[in-house]
Scaffold this active site. Structure first.
Site, short mmCIF file in Angstrom:
data_model
loop_
_atom_site.label_atom_id
_atom_site.label_comp_id
_atom_site.label_asym_id
_atom_site.label_seq_id
_atom_site.Cartn_x
_atom_site.Cartn_y
_atom_site.Cartn_z
N LYS A 62 -38.93 -10.54 -8.01
CA LYS A 62 -38.29 -9.40 -8.68
C LYS A 62 -36.84 -9.37 -8.22
CE LYS A 62 -39.49 -5.93 -11.41
NZ LYS A 62 -40.60 -5.86 -12.39
N ASP A 88 -36.63 -5.43 -16.97
CA ASP A 88 -37.36 -4.31 -16.36
C ASP A 88 -36.50 -3.08 -16.67
OD1 ASP A 88 -39.77 -3.80 -14.39
OD2 ASP A 88 -38.16 -2.56 -13.61
P1 NDP Z 1 -36.74 1.11 -19.72
O1 NDP Z 1 -35.43 0.97 -19.06
O2 NDP Z 1 -36.89 0.64 -21.13
O3 NDP Z 1 -37.21 2.65 -19.70
C1 NDP Z 1 -37.37 3.30 -18.47
C2 NDP Z 1 -37.84 4.71 -18.75
O4 NDP Z 1 -38.25 5.32 -17.53
C3 NDP Z 1 -36.76 5.60 -19.32
O5 NDP Z 1 -37.33 6.57 -20.11
C4 NDP Z 1 -36.15 6.19 -18.05
O6 NDP Z 1 -35.48 7.41 -18.25
C5 NDP Z 1 -37.36 6.40 -17.21
N1 NDP Z 1 -36.97 6.31 -15.80
C6 NDP Z 1 -36.44 5.26 -15.16
N2 NDP Z 1 -36.17 5.54 -13.89
C7 NDP Z 1 -36.53 6.81 -13.73
C8 NDP Z 1 -36.49 7.67 -12.62
N3 NDP Z 1 -36.02 7.27 -11.41
N4 NDP Z 1 -36.99 8.92 -12.79
C9 NDP Z 1 -37.46 9.34 -13.99
N5 NDP Z 1 -37.50 8.55 -15.09
C10 NDP Z 1 -37.04 7.31 -14.95
O7 NDP Z 1 -37.79 0.41 -18.77
P2 NDP Z 1 -39.24 -0.16 -19.10
O8 NDP Z 1 -39.89 0.67 -20.13
O9 NDP Z 1 -39.13 -1.60 -19.29
O10 NDP Z 1 -39.97 0.05 -17.69
C11 NDP Z 1 -40.73 1.23 -17.39
C12 NDP Z 1 -41.70 0.92 -16.27
O11 NDP Z 1 -42.59 -0.13 -16.68
C13 NDP Z 1 -41.09 0.44 -14.96
O12 NDP Z 1 -41.89 0.89 -13.88
C14 NDP Z 1 -41.21 -1.08 -15.05
O13 NDP Z 1 -41.22 -1.69 -13.78
C15 NDP Z 1 -42.58 -1.19 -15.73
N6 NDP Z 1 -42.86 -2.44 -16.40
C16 NDP Z 1 -42.04 -2.94 -17.36
C17 NDP Z 1 -42.37 -4.12 -18.01
C18 NDP Z 1 -41.55 -4.66 -19.14
O14 NDP Z 1 -41.98 -5.65 -19.73
N7 NDP Z 1 -40.42 -4.07 -19.50
C19 NDP Z 1 -43.55 -4.88 -17.64
C20 NDP Z 1 -44.39 -4.23 -16.66
C21 NDP Z 1 -44.03 -3.08 -16.07
P3 NDP Z 1 -33.87 7.46 -18.10
O15 NDP Z 1 -33.36 6.91 -19.40
O16 NDP Z 1 -33.55 8.89 -17.90
O17 NDP Z 1 -33.51 6.61 -16.93
O1 2IT Z 2 -43.03 -5.61 -13.99
C1 2IT Z 2 -43.17 -6.54 -14.81
O2 2IT Z 2 -44.22 -7.16 -14.92
C2 2IT Z 2 -42.01 -6.88 -15.65
N1 2IT Z 2 -40.99 -6.21 -15.57
C3 2IT Z 2 -42.08 -8.09 -16.55
C4 2IT Z 2 -41.81 -9.35 -15.78
C5 2IT Z 2 -41.66 -10.59 -16.62
O3 2IT Z 2 -41.35 -11.61 -15.99
O4 2IT Z 2 -41.84 -10.57 -17.83
#
Ligand code: NDP
Ligand code: 2IT
Length: 452
Positions: A130, A170
């Site tokens: 990561k 992420d």
């Molecule tokens: P995005 O940047 O697309 O969206 C993040 C969302 O979470 C936004 O709504 C944001 O709000 C909110 N958020 C982020 N940080 C905080 C915080 N400190 N407190 C409150 N709200 C927060 O990210 P993703 O949707 O890609 O990721 C969301 C989660 O999913 C994370 O935990 C990530 O690690 C996990 N994840 C993502 C994957 C992927 O493929 N993208 C895969 C597996 C897991 P704001 O706009 O206000 O910051």
């Molecule tokens: O937390 C996760 O699994 C991700 N942000 C996706 C990682 C990836 O390599 O697609």
């Protein structure tokens, strides 16, 4: 050759705490896994003798670097960047990049540690890593984002490679940022390789990658409900976050007949008792990605909704299914008790470690269907793995093929959780199942390598 040192769980955790002072998220993630692995390793002395968990809980390396960039006003800005390469026993390091002001070494170490087990669970050959930066993309111009991404990659490029370490997106890193970073990698090295995933479809990206995490999480929820003869159809669904994972989880929940009633961001949550249908989900997607807007504006656009400010979270809204899809530690023990009191049937984590340890214990004790992130949100990295395969083969699979593979992988993860998590009375401890199944494959590969 092998050490016979054998400590109990608390002794082990004391060592982890001593070696990682102040890194609360990392210590929390290790404890959550260690609670299950210590029991599993009883009667398996080789895992103790070879100090397998101790070694997985010590990243192979943590690279930290300075990232300088110039803002539109001409000021020089200095950020910190990292790549944590946790473990590459079963494949190249693989995991996302996070750009958020809260990013620090502890958060990236916890994420890389979790990723190691998650990637193992997918059944694909990927190790865990990561990275990211404390750069805050909010309010930055496109040119500022581009300059930052280019500067970040100018340092990162020397540590990654298609067979070495393959980053992706992420929080704060989506298709736009991946494009800027891939362009800079190609410019520096002159190579067009699958060094990043989540790329645009025009230059080696995979269909279904954008949707995969959210879709996969709901597919996993559906599998869990099936074990109790239920389905998503007619269920009230509470979702946190409003980014990539949250909006695609909502989309699949609605496709399967669920009624989604909340989204959130760091400022608060919206509650729409009328239900957030596909049209409204499309509005949120455009609002967040194209206009980079705040979720509060949903309540101005759709009069059936209310906005709850001050960083409020949606866990007090009664529901059948809860999908935390924002960030770590956004659901605590009290929130978990509230959900249980309101009769929640299933909780599946779209985010990484959104439930704190107290919350995990509440869900476990209540014996609800509870899927940890390393199982429920593995669909994203799984399709990243499929993007790597397509890049190596220099072919592109169809939407149908990729959707089928994603759903097969999620079903495979569910089965692996059952293998180690099913209890005599039929209850399934998905946390235990995911931890042990994820651990075993990595551990057995490490045993094969000896002490390295
Ligand atoms: P995005 O940047 O697309 O969206 C993040 C969302 O979470 C936004 O709504 C944001 O709000 C909110 N958020 C982020 N940080 C905080 C915080 N400190 N407190 C409150 N709200 C927060 O990210 P993703 O949707 O890609 O990721 C969301 C989660 O999913 C994370 O935990 C990530 O690690 C996990 N994840 C993502 C994957 C992927 O493929 N993208 C895969 C597996 C897991 P704001 O706009 O206000 O910051
Ligand atoms: O937390 C996760 O699994 C991700 N942000 C996706 C990682 C990836 O390599 O697609």
């Amino acid at each position: 050759m092998a050490s016979s040192e054998h400590v109990d769980l608390e002794g082990f955790m004391t060592g982890v705490e001593r070696r990682n002072p102040g890194q609360s998220e990392f210590i929390q993630a290790v404890r959550e896994v260690a609670e299950d692995i210590f029991g599993f390793c009883e009667g398996k002395p080789e895992y103790h003798e070879y100090q397998i968990l101790r070694r997985i809980a010590e990243p192979d390396r943590v690279v930290s670097f300075r990232v300088c960039w110039q803002d539109d006003a001409g000021n020089i800005r200095v950020q910190r960047g990292w790549r944590v390469q946790n473990n590459n026993s079963i494949g190249p390091y693989k995991g996302g990049l996070r750009f958020h002001p809260s990013v620090n070494e502890s958060i990236l170490k916890f994420l890389a540690f979790e990723q190691t087990f998650k990637n193992s669970l997918t059944g694909l050959p990927m190790g865990g890593g990561k990275g990211g930066s404390n750069f805050n993309p909010k309010g930055k111009s496109v040119n500022e984002i581009m300059r930052f991404c280019q500067s970040f990659m100018t340092e990162l490029y020397r540590h990654i490679g298609a067979d070495v370490d393959v980053p992706a997106g992420d929080i704060g890193v989506g298709a736009r940022e991946i494009g800027f970073m891939f362009g800079q990698y190609k410019r520096i090295t002159g190579e067009f390789t699958g060094v990043l995933t989540g790329k645009g479809l025009e230059y080696g990206g995979s269909l279904v990658r954008t949707e995969a995490t959210g879709y996969g999480a709901v597919c996993f929820t559906q599998q869990m409900l099936k074990t109790r003869g239920m389905s998503m159809d007619g269920k009230t669904v509470v979702i946190s976050g409003s980014g990539n994972v949250a909006t695609h989880a909502a989309e699949m929940a609605v496709k399967l007949g669920g009624k989604v009633v909340t989204f959130s961001d760091s400022e608060g949550f919206i509650h729409d008792p009328a239900g957030i249908d596909q049209e409204r989900i499309d509005w949120v997607k455009a609002h967040k990605t194209k206009r980079r807007g705040r979720i509060s504006e949903y309540a101005k656009e759709f009069k059936s909704a209310t906005f709850h400010d001050d960083g409020a979270r949606p866990w007090g809204v009664p529901c059948d299914v809860a999908l935390p899809c924002a960030t770590q530690n956004e659901l605590n023990g009290e929130d978990a008790k509230t959900l249980v009191k309101h009769g929640v049937i299933a909780v599946a984590e779209g985010a990484n470690m959104p439930t704190d340890l107290n919350g995990v214990h509440v869900f476990k004790t209540a014996r609800i269907l509870y899927a940890p992130g390393k199982a429920a949100n593995a669909g994203g990295v799984a399709v990243s793995g499929l993007e790597m395969s397509q890049n190596s083969l220099r072919i592109s699979w169809t939407q149908e093929e990729l959707t089928r593979r994603l759903f097969d992988i999620m079903e495979g993860i569910h089965n692996r959780c059952l293998e180690y998590g099913a209890e005599a009375d039929g209850h399934i401890d998905y946390v235990r199942g995911a931890n042990i199944a994820g651990f075993k494959k990595v551990a057995d590969a490490m045993l094969a390598y000896g002490v390295v």
